[in-house]
Design an enzyme around this catalytic site. Structure first.
Site, PDB file in Angstrom:
ATOM      1  NE  ARG A  40     -12.125 -19.675  -6.163  1.00  0.00           N
ATOM      2  CZ  ARG A  40     -12.719 -18.484  -6.049  1.00  0.00           C
ATOM      3  NH1 ARG A  40     -12.987 -17.966  -4.873  1.00  0.00           N
ATOM      4  NH2 ARG A  40     -13.038 -17.804  -7.122  1.00  0.00           N
ATOM      5  NE  ARG A  44      -7.317 -18.800  -0.570  1.00  0.00           N
ATOM      6  CZ  ARG A  44      -7.230 -17.512  -0.910  1.00  0.00           C
ATOM      7  NH1 ARG A  44      -6.321 -16.735  -0.347  1.00  0.00           N
ATOM      8  NH2 ARG A  44      -8.058 -16.989  -1.791  1.00  0.00           N
ATOM      9  NE  ARG A  53      -1.852 -23.488  -2.225  1.00  0.00           N
ATOM     10  CZ  ARG A  53      -0.674 -22.907  -2.176  1.00  0.00           C
ATOM     11  NH1 ARG A  53       0.419 -23.633  -2.034  1.00  0.00           N
ATOM     12  NH2 ARG A  53      -0.562 -21.600  -2.260  1.00  0.00           N
ATOM     13  CG  ASP A  89      -4.901 -20.770 -11.269  1.00  0.00           C
ATOM     14  OD1 ASP A  89      -4.654 -19.973 -12.198  1.00  0.00           O
ATOM     15  OD2 ASP A  89      -5.505 -20.429 -10.235  1.00  0.00           O
ATOM     16  CE1 TYR A 167      -6.562 -12.911 -13.334  1.00  0.00           C
ATOM     17  CE2 TYR A 167      -7.955 -14.370 -14.649  1.00  0.00           C
ATOM     18  CZ  TYR A 167      -7.667 -13.740 -13.445  1.00  0.00           C
ATOM     19  OH  TYR A 167      -8.479 -13.935 -12.360  1.00  0.00           O
TER      20      TYR A 167
END
Length: 370
Positions: A40, A44, A53, A89, A167
């Site tokens: 990652r 962010r 983004r 992703d 998921y």
């Protein structure tokens, strides 16, 4: 073959690689210093990432090769990292199978219609054309590989079958994975059908990433820790093994480069010995295992990757340097790729990430000299 469908994809057209330290370490060759990258690292915690983004839906961003390329390059402009990892992703694979996934603010990825009954498997696409469904990732990889100008290698990735299955059934994150695990106990045959379907799509997807220009591949079994040893043996490991074997045989068949492969099964200490024999050059580690124990379990022929506690980056910079030095002493500087034991968190300071990267380089160079 995929390479014909992607113009400008022949490896010949790519800029010459200037820093191959990461690839050398992955293959077990000697390196001047220990290479480092962060899971990652395009994230962010970087103000420029948040700015890029801001305008777009998360999955719309994933589908824009130009934006993915920009996000992948941002951390490399700041830090002397030894590898880039394509911004994407793991849930693009369930999307390719026909499932809806949305990024819900404050909640994370959400499936409006998760798999509830075995019959729901019939709604999934049984034959996926990865170039049609996931070509946007391949385009992002090709564009990024050119834009990197040979600075460092580019890593492609996928989620592993069990993690994606969890998921798809949970409909999002879960602390217990009880719905997904109940399938393993109540519907083992249907679970295997789903896992096989996922493994086949993931194999084609990873091969397509190499055709597009990825120079290494990482498989994320992020939810391994929800399984015990028996369930891991039955429902995760066989597919992890098959993916390594099938990706390599397809790369050979298509005359594509045999790139190093990394498997990262979070919290699966009980399986490190098995993962070392699963066909991957590199085994990634989370922060909950001692370097010496991991090395004892995988043996000396596998490269290890990891495993600083991401929260160590909240420490003062000098402390980060000490922790990195200790980690390097535990792993040794060779057959080793430094990383965190999981991804960077959004509130981390970029300066502290820089301190981590620089400490790995400085301490490993020093240790190699002495």
């Amino acid at each position: 073959s995929l390479s014909l469908l992607l113009p400008g994809c022949s490896p010949k057209g790519f800029p010459k690689l200037k820093n191959d330290t990461f690839l050398r370490a992955a293959r077990g060759e000697e390196t001047e210093y220990t290479p480092v990258w962060c899971m990652r690292q395009a994230g962010r915690y970087l103000p420029e990432f948040r700015e890029t983004r801001a305008a777009q839906d998360f999955f719309a961003t994933c589908r824009s090769p130009k934006v993915c390329c920009e996000l992948t390059l941002q951390p490399l402009r700041r830090f002397p990292l030894d590898a880039a990892i394509i911004f994407s992703d793991i849930l693009v694979v369930p999307q390719a199978l026909g499932m809806d996934v949305v990024m819900a603010p404050g909640k994370g990825p959400t499936f409006p219609e998760p798999l509830k009954e075995v019959e729901d498997l019939l709604k999934l696409q049984q034959k996926v054309d990865v170039t049609a469904e996931l070509g946007y990732v391949f385009q992002a990889i090709t564009l990024t590989r050119h834009s990197l100008e040979g600075k460092v290698p580019l890593i492609g990735f996928s989620g592993a079958p069990w993690t994606l299955m969890s998921y798809m059934i949970e409909g999002g994150g879960s602390t217990t994975m009880a719905k997904a695990k109940s399938w393993l106990y109540r519907h083992p045959d249907a679970s295997h059908r789903l896992l096989r379907l996922l493994a086949d799509v993931i194999t084609d997807y990873l091969v397509g990433q190499v055709a597009a220009g990825a120079q290494a591949l990482q498989l994320f079994e992020s939810h391994a820790g929800h399984l015990g040893p028996e369930q891991f043996q039955d429902f995760a490991l066989p597919y992890i093994r098959d993916i390594a074997r099938d990706v390599k045989s397809k790369l050979k068949a298509e005359a594509l480069p045999l790139v190093p492969m990394i498997v990262f099964a979070k919290d699966a200490h009980y399986a490190l010995g098995d993962l070392a024999c699963a066909g991957y050059e590199v085994v990634g580690l989370d922060w909950t295992i001692r370097p010496q124990e991991a090395r004892a379990q995988v043996g000396k022929d596998i490269t290890l990757q990891g495993n600083l506690d991401p929260c160590a980056l909240y420490a003062p910079k000098e402390k980060i340097g000490e922790l990195v030095k200790k980690m390097l002493e535990g792993f040794g500087t060779q057959r080793y790729i430094a990383n965190l034991g999981h991804g960077l968190y959004p509130d981390m300071s970029p300066e502290h990430v820089g301190a981590f990267v620089e400490a790995v380089h400085a301490h490993s160079r020093h240790m190699n000299k002495h």
